[in-house]
Design a protein around this motif. Sequence first.
Motif, mmCIF file in Angstrom:
data_model
loop_
_atom_site.group_PDB
_atom_site.id
_atom_site.type_symbol
_atom_site.label_atom_id
_atom_site.label_comp_id
_atom_site.label_asym_id
_atom_site.label_seq_id
_atom_site.Cartn_x
_atom_site.Cartn_y
_atom_site.Cartn_z
ATOM 1 N N MET A 97 0.808 -1.327 0.077
ATOM 2 C CA MET A 97 0.071 -0.029 -0.049
ATOM 3 C C MET A 97 0.781 1.402 -0.048
ATOM 4 N N PRO A 98 0.415 2.256 -0.747
ATOM 5 C CA PRO A 98 1.395 3.423 -0.775
ATOM 6 C C PRO A 98 1.145 4.380 0.296
ATOM 7 N N GLN A 99 2.500 4.946 0.775
ATOM 8 C CA GLN A 99 2.510 5.780 1.760
ATOM 9 C C GLN A 99 1.706 6.962 1.241
ATOM 10 N N SER A 100 1.049 7.821 2.362
ATOM 11 C CA SER A 100 0.438 9.190 2.079
ATOM 12 C C SER A 100 1.512 10.061 1.963
ATOM 13 N N TYR A 101 1.539 10.901 0.771
ATOM 14 C CA TYR A 101 2.252 12.156 0.662
ATOM 15 C C TYR A 101 1.846 13.355 0.904
ATOM 16 N N GLU B 153 7.528 6.060 -9.750
ATOM 17 C CA GLU B 153 7.294 5.327 -8.863
ATOM 18 C C GLU B 153 6.106 5.709 -7.923
ATOM 19 N N ASN B 154 5.509 6.851 -8.324
ATOM 20 C CA ASN B 154 4.328 7.606 -7.707
ATOM 21 C C ASN B 154 3.227 7.534 -8.406
ATOM 22 N N ILE B 155 3.159 6.740 -9.636
ATOM 23 C CA ILE B 155 2.044 6.718 -10.518
ATOM 24 C C ILE B 155 1.088 5.649 -9.934
ATOM 25 N N GLY B 156 -0.193 5.848 -10.054
ATOM 26 C CA GLY B 156 -1.090 4.852 -9.949
ATOM 27 C C GLY B 156 -1.389 4.267 -8.527
ATOM 28 N N LYS C 62 4.598 4.503 -4.871
ATOM 29 C CA LYS C 62 5.231 4.493 -3.559
ATOM 30 C C LYS C 62 4.474 5.496 -2.431
ATOM 31 N N TYR C 63 4.134 6.639 -3.071
ATOM 32 C CA TYR C 63 3.398 7.807 -2.299
ATOM 33 C C TYR C 63 2.118 8.273 -3.027
ATOM 34 N N LYS C 64 0.957 8.083 -2.156
ATOM 35 C CA LYS C 64 -0.253 8.536 -2.829
ATOM 36 C C LYS C 64 -0.510 10.029 -2.577
ATOM 37 N N GLY C 65 -0.977 10.565 -3.633
ATOM 38 C CA GLY C 65 -1.568 12.009 -3.677
ATOM 39 C C GLY C 65 -0.392 12.989 -3.981
ATOM 40 N N VAL C 66 0.480 12.558 -4.853
ATOM 41 C CA VAL C 66 1.708 13.509 -4.963
ATOM 42 C C VAL C 66 0.928 14.457 -6.525
ATOM 43 N N LEU D 182 -7.285 9.961 -18.053
ATOM 44 C CA LEU D 182 -7.212 10.625 -16.565
ATOM 45 C C LEU D 182 -8.546 11.484 -16.325
ATOM 46 N N VAL D 183 -9.327 11.873 -17.458
ATOM 47 C CA VAL D 183 -10.417 12.937 -17.071
ATOM 48 C C VAL D 183 -11.377 12.338 -15.970
ATOM 49 N N GLU D 184 -11.680 11.115 -15.973
ATOM 50 C CA GLU D 184 -12.726 10.957 -14.941
ATOM 51 C C GLU D 184 -11.880 10.970 -13.662
ATOM 52 N N HIS D 185 -10.847 10.448 -13.679
ATOM 53 C CA HIS D 185 -9.911 10.633 -12.272
ATOM 54 C C HIS D 185 -9.926 11.867 -11.812
ATOM 55 N N TYR D 186 -9.637 12.909 -12.675
ATOM 56 C CA TYR D 186 -9.555 14.455 -12.325
ATOM 57 C C TYR D 186 -10.830 14.959 -11.628
ATOM 58 N N ARG D 187 -11.920 14.292 -12.437
ATOM 59 C CA ARG D 187 -13.314 14.834 -11.896
ATOM 60 C C ARG D 187 -13.461 14.166 -10.392
ATOM 61 N N ASN D 188 -13.138 13.068 -10.383
ATOM 62 C CA ASN D 188 -13.319 12.291 -8.892
ATOM 63 C C ASN D 188 -12.142 12.936 -7.706
ATOM 64 N N THR D 189 -10.960 12.947 -8.014
ATOM 65 C CA THR D 189 -9.873 13.338 -7.302
ATOM 66 C C THR D 189 -9.744 14.920 -6.973
#
Length: 132
Positions: free
Chosen positions: A1-5, A55-58, A62-66, A95-102
């Motif tokens: 699980m990625p660490q929170s950034y 390494e922070n993609i997906g 490694k880090y979530k939220g960069v 990534l359009v839907e991802h950007y809408r949601n996040t």
Amino acid sequence: MPQSYNEMDGNSIGVSRINTIMRFTSFPKVQGMIALKHIRDQFYTHVDIVEAAPENIGKTGKYKGVGAHLFAIACKLSWDVGNEGYVQFTAKTNLVEHYRNTLGARNIDTQRMFIDSYGALKLIKTYFPEEA
């Protein structure tokens, strides 16, 4: 699980009257970068490119939220220069839907998107709680 950034130290590495490039440097390796410019006569900030380190993609990064943190920086800078947090960017198709949601981003057309003042405040409060 990625660490929170969730640590911000977006150091400006290239600033001119028009463009700003920032990167995260609190870790030994750069975790992400963003290039943006303020369009003052139209009251928004345009993000030319935003990239998390590979390494922070997906979901397995490694880090979530960069990426979201980089957009929060853009929103904060937009607010700081008087653009009321408005940020515009062109999303990669997948990534359009991802950007809408996040990010709470909204479509201008198929790929061009924007974050309004409400979305900007939400991101700023999340990533800059001391300034909210």
